[in-house]
Write a protein that holds these residues in place. Sequence first.
Motif, short mmCIF file in Angstrom:
data_model
loop_
_atom_site.label_atom_id
_atom_site.label_comp_id
_atom_site.label_asym_id
_atom_site.label_seq_id
_atom_site.Cartn_x
_atom_site.Cartn_y
_atom_site.Cartn_z
N ALA A 84 37.97 25.28 -6.59
CA ALA A 84 38.45 24.36 -5.56
C ALA A 84 39.43 25.05 -4.63
O ALA A 84 39.40 24.87 -3.41
N ALA A 85 40.32 25.87 -5.19
CA ALA A 85 41.28 26.60 -4.37
C ALA A 85 40.57 27.59 -3.47
O ALA A 85 40.90 27.74 -2.28
N GLU A 107 37.51 27.40 -2.36
CA GLU A 107 36.80 26.66 -1.32
C GLU A 107 37.76 26.17 -0.24
O GLU A 107 37.42 26.18 0.95
N ARG A 108 38.97 25.73 -0.63
CA ARG A 108 39.95 25.31 0.37
C ARG A 108 40.36 26.48 1.25
O ARG A 108 40.51 26.35 2.46
N LEU A 109 40.57 27.64 0.63
CA LEU A 109 40.93 28.83 1.40
C LEU A 109 39.82 29.18 2.39
O LEU A 109 40.09 29.47 3.56
N ALA A 155 37.42 27.21 3.61
CA ALA A 155 37.27 26.18 4.65
C ALA A 155 38.38 26.29 5.68
O ALA A 155 38.13 26.21 6.90
N THR A 156 39.61 26.48 5.21
CA THR A 156 40.75 26.60 6.13
C THR A 156 40.62 27.85 6.99
O THR A 156 40.77 27.79 8.22
N GLU A 181 48.25 26.23 5.13
CA GLU A 181 47.36 25.13 5.50
C GLU A 181 46.38 24.77 4.40
O GLU A 181 45.93 23.64 4.31
N ALA A 182 46.05 25.75 3.56
CA ALA A 182 45.15 25.47 2.43
C ALA A 182 45.89 24.85 1.25
O ALA A 182 45.26 24.32 0.33
N VAL A 238 47.85 26.44 -1.03
CA VAL A 238 47.80 27.28 -2.23
C VAL A 238 48.92 28.32 -2.14
O VAL A 238 49.56 28.47 -1.11
#
Length: 198
Positions: A12-13, A15-17, A19-20, A41-42, A44
């Motif tokens: 999940a982390a 994927e957030r990185l 996507a951001t 912004e992500a 993390v």
Amino acid sequence: MATRRSPTRASAARERLLATAGELFYREGIHSVGVDRIVGEAGVTRATFYRHFPSKEDLVEAYLGVEDAHIRAAFEAAEATGGEPPELLSLVIEGLADDVARHHTRGCPFINAAAEYPDAASAVRRTVAVHRDWFRSSLEHLLVSAGAPDPVAAAGELVLLRDAAMVGGYLDGWERVRPAFVTSARRAAGLPAVTARA
């Protein structure tokens, strides 16, 4: 004893990185966006960032990998219909047009990345080259199956047309560029003319 993070949380982390970074890189440029901003912004930590991406360049390559997957999906969606080769070509052209309209309103992410990495031997430029080689060869394969008289030349025209359409769509608006792209791409592919969607 330290507890290990679950694969789900780690994924999940990551994927957030991705996507951001993807949104920021595409909107503002790769070199203008720093790791600290992406991390912030992500939501993390820097340690999490470097656990997934040893360097910013690794993140850039992963971002381009996501972009590559989106284009491959257009081909896979066409092939999943089980249509005849000319129909598949038509679906790919429409899929590429839809991709520009929905996801690439600021030009081609691969061309944009290449402009920021002038060294053709860099890992980022090699990633761009691999994508473009795949794209061209996939078009050639479809054109051969459809009986195009010169599939190599036609594939080259289609690659060029898509490049131009992404730049033109950014500068002039996709509503003006899409009909010209679809018409020109169908002509290059040897498909009959149809009225392009607005």
